[in-house]
Scaffold this motif. Sequence first.
Motif, PDB file in Angstrom:
ATOM      1  N   LEU A  18       0.855  -1.177   0.000  1.00 43.08           N
ATOM      2  CA  LEU A  18       0.000   0.000   0.000  1.00 43.08           C
ATOM      3  C   LEU A  18       0.895   1.232   0.000  1.00 43.08           C
ATOM      4  O   LEU A  18       1.687   1.434   0.922  1.00 43.08           O
ATOM      5  N   PHE A  19       0.780   2.030  -1.050  1.00 42.27           N
ATOM      6  CA  PHE A  19       1.563   3.262  -1.177  1.00 42.27           C
ATOM      7  C   PHE A  19       0.710   4.449  -0.744  1.00 42.27           C
ATOM      8  O   PHE A  19      -0.444   4.563  -1.139  1.00 42.27           O
ATOM      9  N   GLU A  20       1.286   5.320   0.066  1.00 43.79           N
ATOM     10  CA  GLU A  20       0.648   6.580   0.463  1.00 43.79           C
ATOM     11  C   GLU A  20       1.565   7.715   0.075  1.00 43.79           C
ATOM     12  O   GLU A  20       2.783   7.647   0.300  1.00 43.79           O
ATOM     13  N   GLY A  21       1.001   8.779  -0.485  1.00 43.53           N
ATOM     14  CA  GLY A  21       1.810   9.941  -0.808  1.00 43.53           C
ATOM     15  C   GLY A  21       0.970  11.115  -1.242  1.00 43.53           C
ATOM     16  O   GLY A  21       0.012  10.957  -1.992  1.00 43.53           O
ATOM     17  N   GLY A  22       1.324  12.314  -0.744  1.00 42.45           N
ATOM     18  CA  GLY A  22       0.602  13.525  -1.105  1.00 42.45           C
ATOM     19  C   GLY A  22      -0.694  13.671  -0.346  1.00 42.45           C
ATOM     20  O   GLY A  22      -0.891  13.068   0.707  1.00 42.45           O
ATOM     21  N   LYS A  23      -1.607  14.494  -0.869  1.00 45.83           N
ATOM     22  CA  LYS A  23      -2.900  14.696  -0.229  1.00 45.83           C
ATOM     23  C   LYS A  23      -4.008  14.681  -1.271  1.00 45.83           C
ATOM     24  O   LYS A  23      -3.754  14.780  -2.482  1.00 45.83           O
ATOM     25  N   SER A  24      -5.226  14.563  -0.810  1.00 50.04           N
ATOM     26  CA  SER A  24      -6.367  14.424  -1.702  1.00 50.04           C
ATOM     27  C   SER A  24      -6.560  15.675  -2.561  1.00 50.04           C
ATOM     28  O   SER A  24      -6.205  16.789  -2.167  1.00 50.04           O
ATOM     29  N   LYS A  25      -7.098  15.457  -3.758  1.00 47.17           N
ATOM     30  CA  LYS A  25      -7.457  16.502  -4.717  1.00 47.17           C
ATOM     31  C   LYS A  25      -6.258  17.266  -5.274  1.00 47.17           C
ATOM     32  O   LYS A  25      -6.418  18.336  -5.859  1.00 47.17           O
ATOM     33  N   VAL A  26      -5.057  16.718  -5.080  1.00 49.41           N
ATOM     34  CA  VAL A  26      -3.842  17.373  -5.569  1.00 49.41           C
ATOM     35  C   VAL A  26      -3.009  16.365  -6.349  1.00 49.41           C
ATOM     36  O   VAL A  26      -2.846  15.226  -5.923  1.00 49.41           O
ATOM     37  N   ASN A  27      -2.493  16.797  -7.492  1.00 52.18           N
ATOM     38  CA  ASN A  27      -1.606  15.966  -8.307  1.00 52.18           C
ATOM     39  C   ASN A  27      -0.184  16.481  -8.110  1.00 52.18           C
ATOM     40  O   ASN A  27       0.184  17.538  -8.618  1.00 52.18           O
ATOM     41  N   ASP A  28       0.618  15.744  -7.355  1.00 49.60           N
ATOM     42  CA  ASP A  28       1.978  16.161  -7.007  1.00 49.60           C
ATOM     43  C   ASP A  28       2.973  15.362  -7.850  1.00 49.60           C
ATOM     44  O   ASP A  28       3.076  14.144  -7.703  1.00 49.60           O
ATOM     45  N   PRO A  29       3.742  16.020  -8.736  1.00 53.93           N
ATOM     46  CA  PRO A  29       4.649  15.297  -9.637  1.00 53.93           C
ATOM     47  C   PRO A  29       5.707  14.475  -8.907  1.00 53.93           C
ATOM     48  O   PRO A  29       6.052  13.373  -9.353  1.00 53.93           O
ATOM     49  N   GLN A  30       6.236  14.979  -7.804  1.00 59.18           N
ATOM     50  CA  GLN A  30       7.272  14.232  -7.086  1.00 59.18           C
ATOM     51  C   GLN A  30       6.705  12.960  -6.457  1.00 59.18           C
ATOM     52  O   GLN A  30       7.320  11.894  -6.517  1.00 59.18           O
ATOM     53  N   ILE A  31       5.513  13.072  -5.878  1.00 59.77           N
ATOM     54  CA  ILE A  31       4.864  11.901  -5.302  1.00 59.77           C
ATOM     55  C   ILE A  31       4.584  10.878  -6.396  1.00 59.77           C
ATOM     56  O   ILE A  31       4.821   9.671  -6.217  1.00 59.77           O
ATOM     57  N   ALA A  32       4.078  11.342  -7.531  1.00 60.86           N
ATOM     58  CA  ALA A  32       3.793  10.429  -8.644  1.00 60.86           C
ATOM     59  C   ALA A  32       5.062   9.730  -9.105  1.00 60.86           C
ATOM     60  O   ALA A  32       5.047   8.530  -9.405  1.00 60.86           O
ATOM     61  N   ARG A  33       6.170  10.464  -9.147  1.00 61.56           N
ATOM     62  CA  ARG A  33       7.437   9.869  -9.575  1.00 61.56           C
ATOM     63  C   ARG A  33       7.870   8.761  -8.612  1.00 61.56           C
ATOM     64  O   ARG A  33       8.311   7.691  -9.041  1.00 61.56           O
ATOM     65  N   HIS A  34       7.727   8.993  -7.316  1.00 59.44           N
ATOM     66  CA  HIS A  34       8.063   7.962  -6.337  1.00 59.44           C
ATOM     67  C   HIS A  34       7.235   6.697  -6.573  1.00 59.44           C
ATOM     68  O   HIS A  34       7.748   5.576  -6.522  1.00 59.44           O
ATOM     69  N   GLY A  35       5.937   6.875  -6.820  1.00 58.95           N
ATOM     70  CA  GLY A  35       5.052   5.735  -7.031  1.00 58.95           C
ATOM     71  C   GLY A  35       5.364   4.977  -8.302  1.00 58.95           C
ATOM     72  O   GLY A  35       5.419   3.738  -8.306  1.00 58.95           O
ATOM     73  N   VAL A  36       5.588   5.708  -9.392  1.00 64.54           N
ATOM     74  CA  VAL A  36       5.880   5.078 -10.675  1.00 64.54           C
ATOM     75  C   VAL A  36       7.213   4.325 -10.610  1.00 64.54           C
ATOM     76  O   VAL A  36       7.314   3.168 -11.034  1.00 64.54           O
ATOM     77  N   HIS A  37       8.233   4.980 -10.069  1.00 62.87           N
ATOM     78  CA  HIS A  37       9.551   4.336  -9.986  1.00 62.87           C
ATOM     79  C   HIS A  37       9.509   3.087  -9.112  1.00 62.87           C
ATOM     80  O   HIS A  37      10.139   2.073  -9.430  1.00 62.87           O
ATOM     81  N   GLY A  38       8.765   3.164  -8.013  1.00 55.47           N
ATOM     82  CA  GLY A  38       8.663   1.995  -7.150  1.00 55.47           C
ATOM     83  C   GLY A  38       7.983   0.830  -7.847  1.00 55.47           C
ATOM     84  O   GLY A  38       8.428  -0.320  -7.743  1.00 55.47           O
ATOM     85  N   ALA A  39       6.908   1.123  -8.586  1.00 55.72           N
ATOM     86  CA  ALA A  39       6.200   0.067  -9.322  1.00 55.72           C
ATOM     87  C   ALA A  39       7.108  -0.559 -10.375  1.00 55.72           C
ATOM     88  O   ALA A  39       7.103  -1.784 -10.574  1.00 55.72           O
ATOM     89  N   ILE A  40       7.896   0.258 -11.048  1.00 58.48           N
ATOM     90  CA  ILE A  40       8.828  -0.263 -12.052  1.00 58.48           C
ATOM     91  C   ILE A  40       9.828  -1.209 -11.396  1.00 58.48           C
ATOM     92  O   ILE A  40      10.127  -2.290 -11.931  1.00 58.48           O
TER      93      ILE A  40
END
Length: 335
Positions: free
Chosen positions: A202-224
Amino acid sequence: MASLDENNLLTLMGQEILPGKSAVVNFNIARLYTTSTVEVPIIVERAKKPGPVVLITSGIHGDEINGVEIVRQLIARKINKPAIGTVICIPILNIFGFLDMRRSFPDGRDLNRVFPGTPRGSLASRFAYQFVKEILPVADYCLDFHTGGASRFNASQIRIAKDQEVLMELALTFNAPFTVFSKNIPKSYRDTCAKMGKPILLFEGGKSKVNDPQIARHGVHGAIRVLNHLGMLKKGQTVPIKKEATILIEHSKWQRAKYSGLLHLQAHCGDRVQKGDPLALITDPYGKFSHQVRSNHEGYIINTNEAALVYQGDAIFHITTSANTHDQSGSEEEI
Protein backbone atom coordinates in the motif's frame (compact mmCIF):
# COMPACT_ATOMS: atom_id res chain seq x y z
CA MET A 1 -15.48 -15.93 -10.82
CA ALA A 2 -12.11 -14.79 -12.16
CA SER A 3 -9.77 -17.61 -13.11
CA LEU A 4 -6.45 -18.44 -14.72
CA ASP A 5 -6.40 -22.06 -15.90
CA GLU A 6 -3.61 -24.53 -16.65
CA ASN A 7 -3.61 -23.41 -20.30
CA ASN A 8 -2.84 -19.82 -19.23
CA LEU A 9 -6.33 -18.66 -20.24
CA LEU A 10 -7.46 -15.71 -18.13
CA THR A 11 -11.17 -15.21 -17.48
CA LEU A 12 -12.20 -11.87 -16.00
CA MET A 13 -15.79 -10.72 -15.53
CA GLY A 14 -16.84 -13.53 -17.86
CA GLN A 15 -14.48 -12.37 -20.62
CA GLU A 16 -11.69 -14.68 -21.83
CA ILE A 17 -8.31 -13.06 -22.49
CA LEU A 18 -5.68 -15.13 -24.30
CA PRO A 19 -1.91 -14.94 -23.68
CA GLY A 20 -0.29 -12.09 -25.60
CA LYS A 21 -3.56 -10.16 -25.85
CA SER A 22 -4.80 -6.83 -24.44
CA ALA A 23 -8.30 -6.08 -23.23
CA VAL A 24 -10.41 -3.49 -21.47
CA VAL A 25 -13.02 -5.17 -19.32
CA ASN A 26 -15.81 -3.01 -17.91
CA PHE A 27 -16.77 -3.56 -14.29
CA ASN A 28 -20.34 -2.32 -13.84
CA ILE A 29 -22.64 -3.10 -10.93
CA ALA A 30 -24.77 0.04 -10.56
CA ARG A 31 -26.26 2.98 -12.43
CA LEU A 32 -26.69 6.67 -11.69
CA TYR A 33 -30.09 8.07 -10.73
CA THR A 34 -30.55 8.90 -14.43
CA THR A 35 -30.13 5.15 -15.24
CA SER A 36 -26.83 5.96 -17.01
CA THR A 37 -24.29 3.19 -16.57
CA VAL A 38 -21.13 3.82 -14.57
CA GLU A 39 -18.31 1.62 -15.79
CA VAL A 40 -14.99 0.94 -14.11
CA PRO A 41 -12.45 0.13 -16.86
CA ILE A 42 -10.09 -2.76 -16.08
CA ILE A 43 -7.04 -2.57 -18.35
CA VAL A 44 -5.45 -5.97 -18.95
CA GLU A 45 -2.10 -6.58 -20.65
CA ARG A 46 -0.88 -10.16 -21.11
CA ALA A 47 2.46 -11.51 -22.29
CA LYS A 48 2.66 -14.70 -24.30
CA LYS A 49 4.91 -16.26 -21.66
CA PRO A 50 3.25 -17.26 -18.39
CA GLY A 51 4.26 -15.49 -15.21
CA PRO A 52 2.92 -13.58 -12.22
CA VAL A 53 -0.34 -11.65 -12.28
CA VAL A 54 0.09 -8.18 -10.79
CA LEU A 55 -3.02 -6.18 -9.91
CA ILE A 56 -2.42 -2.41 -9.72
CA THR A 57 -5.21 -0.27 -8.27
CA SER A 58 -5.89 3.30 -7.20
CA GLY A 59 -8.87 5.52 -6.53
CA ILE A 60 -10.45 3.41 -3.77
CA HIS A 61 -11.11 6.87 -2.38
CA GLY A 62 -12.51 9.01 -5.18
CA ASP A 63 -10.63 12.20 -4.31
CA GLU A 64 -7.13 10.66 -4.23
CA ILE A 65 -5.84 11.99 -7.55
CA ASN A 66 -2.16 11.22 -7.03
CA GLY A 67 -2.77 7.47 -7.02
CA VAL A 68 -4.77 7.74 -10.23
CA GLU A 69 -1.92 9.70 -11.83
CA ILE A 70 0.60 7.00 -10.88
CA VAL A 71 -1.41 4.24 -12.54
CA ARG A 72 -2.13 6.49 -15.53
CA GLN A 73 1.59 7.02 -16.06
CA LEU A 74 2.29 3.28 -15.85
CA ILE A 75 -0.25 2.74 -18.63
CA ALA A 76 0.78 5.74 -20.76
CA ARG A 77 4.45 4.71 -20.60
CA LYS A 78 3.51 1.10 -21.42
CA ILE A 79 5.14 -0.15 -18.22
CA ASN A 80 2.01 -2.29 -17.83
CA LYS A 81 2.89 -4.33 -20.94
CA PRO A 82 4.83 -7.23 -19.39
CA ALA A 83 7.53 -9.49 -20.76
CA ILE A 84 5.96 -12.38 -18.86
CA GLY A 85 2.72 -12.82 -16.99
CA THR A 86 -0.12 -10.33 -16.73
CA VAL A 87 -0.58 -6.79 -15.46
CA ILE A 88 -4.10 -5.67 -14.55
CA CYS A 89 -4.58 -1.94 -13.97
CA ILE A 90 -7.64 -0.28 -12.44
CA PRO A 91 -6.85 3.46 -12.26
CA ILE A 92 -10.15 4.40 -10.58
CA LEU A 93 -11.93 1.88 -8.38
CA ASN A 94 -14.37 4.34 -6.82
CA ILE A 95 -15.60 5.96 -10.03
CA PHE A 96 -18.65 7.32 -8.18
CA GLY A 97 -16.48 9.33 -5.78
CA PHE A 98 -14.13 10.39 -8.57
CA LEU A 99 -16.96 11.99 -10.53
CA ASP A 100 -17.58 14.59 -7.82
CA MET A 101 -14.26 14.44 -5.94
CA ARG A 102 -15.60 12.69 -2.86
CA ARG A 103 -13.77 10.15 -0.73
CA SER A 104 -16.75 7.90 -0.12
CA PHE A 105 -19.26 5.91 -2.19
CA PRO A 106 -22.69 7.45 -2.91
CA ASP A 107 -24.07 5.56 0.10
CA GLY A 108 -21.70 7.52 2.33
CA ARG A 109 -19.52 4.50 3.10
CA ASP A 110 -15.76 4.26 2.81
CA LEU A 111 -15.08 1.52 0.25
CA ASN A 112 -11.87 0.67 2.09
CA ARG A 113 -13.78 -0.26 5.23
CA VAL A 114 -16.32 -2.72 3.80
CA PHE A 115 -14.14 -5.47 2.31
CA PRO A 116 -14.66 -8.30 1.51
CA GLY A 117 -18.23 -7.07 1.14
CA THR A 118 -21.55 -8.87 0.87
CA PRO A 119 -23.82 -9.55 -2.13
CA ARG A 120 -26.87 -8.02 -0.43
CA GLY A 121 -25.33 -5.15 1.55
CA SER A 122 -24.85 -1.46 0.82
CA LEU A 123 -23.70 -0.29 -2.62
CA ALA A 124 -20.08 -0.04 -1.44
CA SER A 125 -20.29 -3.50 0.16
CA ARG A 126 -21.75 -5.02 -3.02
CA PHE A 127 -19.00 -3.42 -5.09
CA ALA A 128 -16.31 -4.77 -2.77
CA TYR A 129 -17.88 -8.23 -2.90
CA GLN A 130 -17.90 -8.31 -6.71
CA PHE A 131 -14.31 -7.06 -6.82
CA VAL A 132 -13.15 -9.77 -4.41
CA LYS A 133 -15.01 -12.50 -6.31
CA GLU A 134 -14.54 -11.40 -9.92
CA ILE A 135 -11.08 -9.79 -10.02
CA LEU A 136 -8.90 -10.38 -6.96
CA PRO A 137 -8.67 -14.22 -7.17
CA VAL A 138 -6.32 -14.17 -10.19
CA ALA A 139 -3.82 -11.74 -8.62
CA ASP A 140 -0.48 -13.00 -7.33
CA TYR A 141 0.70 -9.57 -6.16
CA CYS A 142 -1.16 -6.30 -5.53
CA LEU A 143 -0.03 -2.67 -5.61
CA ASP A 144 -2.54 -0.18 -4.23
CA PHE A 145 -1.96 3.59 -4.45
CA HIS A 146 -3.39 6.16 -2.00
CA THR A 147 -2.89 9.72 -0.78
CA GLY A 148 -3.46 11.48 2.53
CA GLY A 149 -7.06 12.35 3.33
CA ALA A 150 -8.52 15.87 3.57
CA SER A 151 -5.74 18.43 4.15
CA ARG A 152 -3.15 15.91 5.37
CA PHE A 153 -0.05 15.50 3.23
CA ASN A 154 1.70 12.14 3.47
CA ALA A 155 5.37 11.66 2.73
CA SER A 156 5.83 8.96 0.09
CA GLN A 157 5.67 5.70 1.98
CA ILE A 158 4.92 2.01 1.69
CA ARG A 159 2.82 0.46 4.45
CA ILE A 160 3.19 -3.19 5.32
CA ALA A 161 2.46 -5.45 8.25
CA LYS A 162 5.50 -6.30 10.36
CA ASP A 163 7.30 -9.67 10.28
CA GLN A 164 6.13 -10.53 6.74
CA GLU A 165 9.18 -11.69 4.79
CA VAL A 166 7.65 -11.45 1.31
CA LEU A 167 6.19 -8.01 1.97
CA MET A 168 9.48 -6.78 3.38
CA GLU A 169 11.34 -7.94 0.29
CA LEU A 170 8.84 -6.20 -1.99
CA ALA A 171 8.88 -3.01 0.12
CA LEU A 172 12.68 -2.84 0.00
CA THR A 173 12.49 -3.37 -3.75
CA PHE A 174 9.90 -0.60 -4.14
CA ASN A 175 12.24 1.62 -2.11
CA ALA A 176 9.88 4.47 -1.24
CA PRO A 177 11.47 7.20 0.91
CA PHE A 178 9.77 5.61 3.94
CA THR A 179 8.52 2.11 4.74
CA VAL A 180 6.04 2.15 7.62
CA PHE A 181 5.11 -0.92 9.62
CA SER A 182 1.38 -0.72 10.26
CA LYS A 183 -1.26 -3.25 11.21
CA ASN A 184 -3.92 -4.21 8.69
CA ILE A 185 -7.16 -2.37 9.36
CA PRO A 186 -10.15 -4.71 9.64
CA LYS A 187 -12.40 -4.75 6.56
CA SER A 188 -9.80 -2.91 4.45
CA TYR A 189 -8.64 -4.05 1.02
CA ARG A 190 -5.19 -4.72 2.47
CA ASP A 191 -6.65 -6.88 5.24
CA THR A 192 -8.67 -8.90 2.71
CA CYS A 193 -5.58 -9.48 0.55
CA ALA A 194 -3.66 -10.67 3.61
CA LYS A 195 -6.40 -13.14 4.51
CA MET A 196 -6.40 -14.46 0.94
CA GLY A 197 -2.62 -14.89 0.98
CA LYS A 198 -1.97 -12.20 -1.62
CA PRO A 199 1.06 -9.96 -0.96
CA ILE A 200 0.07 -6.29 -1.19
CA LEU A 201 2.02 -3.06 -0.99
CA LEU A 202 0.00 0.00 0.00
CA PHE A 203 1.56 3.26 -1.18
CA GLU A 204 0.65 6.58 0.46
CA GLY A 205 1.81 9.94 -0.81
CA GLY A 206 0.60 13.52 -1.11
CA LYS A 207 -2.90 14.70 -0.23
CA SER A 208 -6.37 14.42 -1.70
CA LYS A 209 -7.46 16.50 -4.72
CA VAL A 210 -3.84 17.37 -5.57
CA ASN A 211 -1.61 15.97 -8.31
CA ASP A 212 1.98 16.16 -7.01
CA PRO A 213 4.65 15.30 -9.64
CA GLN A 214 7.27 14.23 -7.09
CA ILE A 215 4.86 11.90 -5.30
CA ALA A 216 3.79 10.43 -8.64
CA ARG A 217 7.44 9.87 -9.58
CA HIS A 218 8.06 7.96 -6.34
CA GLY A 219 5.05 5.74 -7.03
CA VAL A 220 5.88 5.08 -10.67
CA HIS A 221 9.55 4.34 -9.99
CA GLY A 222 8.66 2.00 -7.15
CA ALA A 223 6.20 0.07 -9.32
CA ILE A 224 8.83 -0.26 -12.05
CA ARG A 225 11.32 -1.67 -9.57
CA VAL A 226 8.78 -4.23 -8.32
CA LEU A 227 7.91 -5.36 -11.85
CA ASN A 228 11.62 -5.65 -12.62
CA HIS A 229 12.12 -7.70 -9.44
CA LEU A 230 9.42 -10.09 -10.69
CA GLY A 231 11.09 -10.36 -14.11
CA MET A 232 8.19 -8.66 -15.88
CA LEU A 233 9.81 -5.61 -17.50
CA LYS A 234 10.53 -5.75 -21.22
CA LYS A 235 14.07 -5.33 -22.52
CA GLY A 236 15.18 -1.74 -22.87
CA GLN A 237 13.03 -0.38 -20.08
CA THR A 238 15.05 1.52 -17.51
CA VAL A 239 14.99 0.67 -13.82
CA PRO A 240 15.20 3.95 -11.82
CA ILE A 241 18.23 4.53 -9.64
CA LYS A 242 17.77 3.87 -5.93
CA LYS A 243 19.49 7.04 -4.75
CA GLU A 244 18.81 6.57 -1.05
CA ALA A 245 17.82 3.64 1.12
CA THR A 246 14.25 3.47 2.36
CA ILE A 247 13.82 4.50 5.99
CA LEU A 248 12.04 1.87 8.08
CA ILE A 249 9.49 3.29 10.52
CA GLU A 250 8.12 1.24 13.39
CA HIS A 251 6.81 3.89 15.81
CA SER A 252 5.49 7.43 15.44
CA LYS A 253 3.43 10.00 17.34
CA TRP A 254 1.04 12.78 16.41
CA GLN A 255 1.81 16.27 17.64
CA ARG A 256 -1.37 18.25 18.24
CA ALA A 257 -2.22 21.92 18.27
CA LYS A 258 -2.27 23.50 21.74
CA TYR A 259 -4.29 26.46 20.45
CA SER A 260 -6.83 27.24 17.75
CA GLY A 261 -5.99 29.64 14.96
CA LEU A 262 -4.28 30.11 11.61
CA LEU A 263 -1.60 27.51 10.91
CA HIS A 264 1.67 28.62 9.29
CA LEU A 265 3.92 25.65 8.48
CA GLN A 266 7.68 26.02 8.92
CA ALA A 267 8.62 22.34 8.47
CA HIS A 268 7.55 19.91 5.79
CA CYS A 269 7.01 16.24 5.08
CA GLY A 270 10.20 14.25 4.91
CA ASP A 271 12.16 16.69 7.12
CA ARG A 272 14.20 15.26 9.95
CA VAL A 273 13.75 17.40 13.05
CA GLN A 274 15.35 17.57 16.44
CA LYS A 275 13.57 18.09 19.74
CA GLY A 276 12.77 21.78 20.06
CA ASP A 277 13.01 22.58 16.33
CA PRO A 278 10.37 25.05 15.07
CA LEU A 279 7.57 23.32 13.15
CA ALA A 280 4.86 25.96 12.71
CA LEU A 281 3.24 29.11 14.03
CA ILE A 282 -0.36 29.30 15.23
CA THR A 283 -1.75 32.84 15.17
CA ASP A 284 -5.07 34.55 15.70
CA PRO A 285 -6.69 36.49 12.82
CA TYR A 286 -6.19 39.84 14.58
CA GLY A 287 -2.42 40.04 14.95
CA LYS A 288 -2.51 39.82 18.75
CA PHE A 289 -1.39 36.20 19.34
CA SER A 290 1.39 33.99 18.01
CA HIS A 291 2.39 30.56 19.31
CA GLN A 292 5.53 28.76 18.17
CA VAL A 293 5.01 25.01 17.69
CA ARG A 294 8.21 23.08 18.43
CA SER A 295 8.97 19.41 17.95
CA ASN A 296 8.42 17.26 21.02
CA HIS A 297 11.10 14.79 19.95
CA GLU A 298 13.61 13.86 17.27
CA GLY A 299 12.37 12.10 14.14
CA TYR A 300 11.14 12.34 10.56
CA ILE A 301 7.93 14.14 9.67
CA ILE A 302 5.83 11.68 7.68
CA ASN A 303 2.54 13.62 7.65
CA THR A 304 1.64 17.29 7.92
CA ASN A 305 -1.70 19.01 8.27
CA GLU A 306 -1.80 21.65 5.53
CA ALA A 307 -5.10 23.17 6.64
CA ALA A 308 -5.11 26.96 6.88
CA LEU A 309 -7.07 26.84 10.16
CA VAL A 310 -6.77 24.43 13.08
CA TYR A 311 -8.59 23.87 16.33
CA GLN A 312 -7.00 23.08 19.65
CA GLY A 313 -6.30 19.33 19.69
CA ASP A 314 -6.08 18.93 15.90
CA ALA A 315 -3.27 16.63 14.73
CA ILE A 316 -0.77 18.76 12.83
CA PHE A 317 2.45 16.71 12.54
CA HIS A 318 3.07 12.96 12.48
CA ILE A 319 6.66 12.41 13.61
CA THR A 320 8.55 9.14 13.85
CA THR A 321 9.99 8.02 17.17
CA SER A 322 12.24 5.31 15.71
CA ALA A 323 13.71 4.89 12.27
CA ASN A 324 16.33 2.78 10.55
CA THR A 325 17.73 2.78 7.05
CA HIS A 326 18.07 -0.37 4.97
CA ASP A 327 20.82 -0.21 2.39
CA GLN A 328 19.15 -0.92 -0.95
CA SER A 329 21.05 1.66 -2.98
CA GLY A 330 22.36 0.71 -6.39
CA SER A 331 22.83 1.89 -9.92
CA GLU A 332 20.48 2.25 -12.83
CA GLU A 333 20.37 -0.82 -15.00
CA GLU A 334 19.11 -1.64 -18.47
CA ILE A 335 17.32 -4.95 -19.00
